[in-house]
Design an enzyme around this catalytic site. Sequence first.
Site, PDB file in Angstrom:
ATOM      1  N   SER A 163      17.565  -2.862   6.477  1.00  0.00           N
ATOM      2  CA  SER A 163      16.365  -2.270   5.886  1.00  0.00           C
ATOM      3  C   SER A 163      16.574  -2.182   4.386  1.00  0.00           C
ATOM      4  CB  SER A 163      16.146  -0.859   6.453  1.00  0.00           C
ATOM      5  OG  SER A 163      15.162  -0.153   5.722  1.00  0.00           O
ATOM      6  N   TYR A 176      19.446   7.791   8.063  1.00  0.00           N
ATOM      7  CA  TYR A 176      18.916   6.459   8.363  1.00  0.00           C
ATOM      8  C   TYR A 176      19.493   5.431   7.395  1.00  0.00           C
ATOM      9  CZ  TYR A 176      15.580   2.640   9.013  1.00  0.00           C
ATOM     10  OH  TYR A 176      15.009   1.415   9.256  1.00  0.00           O
TER      11      TYR A 176
END
Length: 264
Positions: A163, A176
Site C-alpha cells: 500500500s 496498518y
Amino acid sequence: MLAVPDQPCPPPPAPLAKDSPVTTPTSKVVLITGASSGIGEATARRLAASGHRVVLGARRTGLIATVAESIRTSGGTADHHELDVTSLESMRSFVAGARERHGRVDVLVNNAGIMPLSTMDALKIDEWNRMIDVNIRGVLHGIAAVLPVMRDQGAGHIVNIASVSGLRVDPTAAVYSATKFAVRAISEGLRQESREVRVTVVSPGLTHSELTDGISDPAVREAVRGSMGVAIPAAAIGEAIDYAIGQPPEVDVNELVIRPTAQG
C-alpha cells in the site's frame, strides 16, 4: 523500409476486446488470495481475460464461487478454493490443490488484507493483532507454501500487495502502515535472495474496495470514505499486475506504486 507500391502492407489485426479471454502460449497458473472482492476479484477477472488460469482463494466461498463461475461464463479458466491466509495449513492446501489440478504454480498474488484504522490511544489491540495475522503472517504463509514449489520448477513469480501506507504513515494508520512496511521489507529481502523466482510488490493508493468496511471507529470510517471520491477502480491494480507478470523471464518488475492522479 518503404512498402513496395504493388505489395501494400496488410492492415493490422483488429484489437481484442478488453474483456475478451484469449489463449496464449504464455498462459500461467495464477493463485490469488482475498479474491472474493475488490483488488483480488478485479485481478482474477483481468488475468483470466488475458488467458491465464486463475485460482481464487478466500474465506467467503460463496462469493469466490460466483466470481469463478462468471469468469468461466466469459470464456476464462477459473477455480476456487476455501482459504484462510492466517492458517499455514489452509494456505498449503490451497497451493497443493492448484498444483494437483494444473500441474504447476506460476504466480501467487498475496492480496488478502484488512485495514481497521484507528488512533493508537483507542487501544484496539484485537484489531492490531488481526492486521498482523492477515497482512503479515498471511503473506509469509503464502511465500512458505509456494516457494518450494517454484524452486522445484526453476521459475515462479510472487506478487505481494502492499500500500502507499507502506511508504508513509498517517494518523489512524500506524499499525496498518507497519504491516505494509513489513510487506515491502519481506518482498525486498525475498527478491535479493531469489534468482529463479521473481518478486513484485504493488502499492495501491486510494482504491475502491471493501477495506473501509472493516473500520470499527465511525468517525474514522466516515473520514476515510469521504476521501474516496478520487479513488481509482480496483481494475487499475489488476492491469498493473497483468503487466508485471507478463514480462519476459529475465525481467523482474520489482515495485509498482499506483495512486489516483488527484491523491496527495
